[in-house]
Design a protein around this motif. Structure first.
Motif, PDB file in Angstrom:
ATOM      1  N   GLU A   1       0.829  -1.201   0.000  1.00 40.97           N
ATOM      2  CA  GLU A   1       0.000   0.000   0.000  1.00 40.97           C
ATOM      3  C   GLU A   1       0.867   1.255   0.000  1.00 40.97           C
ATOM      4  O   GLU A   1       1.962   1.272   0.538  1.00 40.97           O
TER       5      GLU A   1
ATOM      6  N   ARG B   1      -7.293   0.110  -5.438  1.00 43.68           N
ATOM      7  CA  ARG B   1      -7.166  -0.614  -4.169  1.00 43.68           C
ATOM      8  C   ARG B   1      -7.977   0.067  -3.071  1.00 43.68           C
ATOM      9  O   ARG B   1      -8.743  -0.576  -2.348  1.00 43.68           O
ATOM     10  N   LEU B   2      -7.848   1.386  -2.988  1.00 47.41           N
ATOM     11  CA  LEU B   2      -8.590   2.130  -1.972  1.00 47.41           C
ATOM     12  C   LEU B   2     -10.098   2.067  -2.219  1.00 47.41           C
ATOM     13  O   LEU B   2     -10.881   1.919  -1.276  1.00 47.41           O
TER      14      LEU B   2
ATOM     15  N   ASN C   1     -11.439  -1.151  -0.986  1.00 50.83           N
ATOM     16  CA  ASN C   1     -11.543  -1.132   0.476  1.00 50.83           C
ATOM     17  C   ASN C   1     -12.761  -0.349   0.933  1.00 50.83           C
ATOM     18  O   ASN C   1     -13.462  -0.755   1.874  1.00 50.83           O
ATOM     19  N   VAL C   2     -13.037   0.760   0.280  1.00 50.65           N
ATOM     20  CA  VAL C   2     -14.202   1.580   0.632  1.00 50.65           C
ATOM     21  C   VAL C   2     -15.491   0.807   0.359  1.00 50.65           C
ATOM     22  O   VAL C   2     -16.404   0.790   1.193  1.00 50.65           O
TER      23      VAL C   2
ATOM     24  N   LEU D   1     -15.919  -2.407   0.327  1.00 46.01           N
ATOM     25  CA  LEU D   1     -16.013  -3.466   1.327  1.00 46.01           C
ATOM     26  C   LEU D   1     -16.521  -2.916   2.658  1.00 46.01           C
ATOM     27  O   LEU D   1     -17.427  -3.489   3.282  1.00 46.01           O
ATOM     28  N   ALA D   2     -15.957  -1.796   3.084  1.00 49.80           N
ATOM     29  CA  ALA D   2     -16.374  -1.203   4.360  1.00 49.80           C
ATOM     30  C   ALA D   2     -17.821  -0.753   4.310  1.00 49.80           C
ATOM     31  O   ALA D   2     -18.579  -0.958   5.267  1.00 49.80           O
TER      32      ALA D   2
END
Length: 112
Positions: free
Chosen positions: A5, A91-92, A95-96, A98-99
């Motif tokens: 990352e 990638r970010l 992640n967003v 998923l959250a």
């Protein structure tokens, strides 16, 4: 750059350079502005980062000029740098997503 990352200061510097060439002082100011003050780089940190990014082929010096007896270098993003930034954004974003999905699954009135 490795596939680990990206640190936020590097992300912000590459994001600023994605807008076009910038000199060091402008990079400091714009990075701070874009991050809403979260990333306030010191000059030594910025130039060490720019040297590393140049070695990795992610940024280049596109021109130099002397202003008030001081050398001013303008940096720009390379195609490889733009691709690294694009991959980090992906990638970010994952992640967003998923959250957000996890938060939607959270029971109403869950533990505080």
């Amino acid at each position: 750059m490795s596939k680990r990352e990206m640190r936020e200061p590097t992300f912000m510097v590459l994001s600023v350079l994605a807008q076009g060439p910038q000199h060091g002082y402008a990079l400091l100011a714009e990075t701070k502005r874009l991050s809403e003050g979260r990333v306030a780089l010191q000059p030594g940190t910025l130039y060490a980062s720019l040297d590393r990014l140049r070695e990795e082929g992610l940024v280049i010096v596109v021109r130099e000029e002397v202003v008030e007896s001081r050398l001013r270098r303008y940096y720009d993003l390379t195609d490889a740098g733009a691709e690294e930034l694009h991959q980090e954004v992906k990638r970010l974003d994952a992640n967003v997503r998923l959250a957000k999905a996890s938060l939607q699954l959270r029971p109403a009135g869950g533990l505080a």
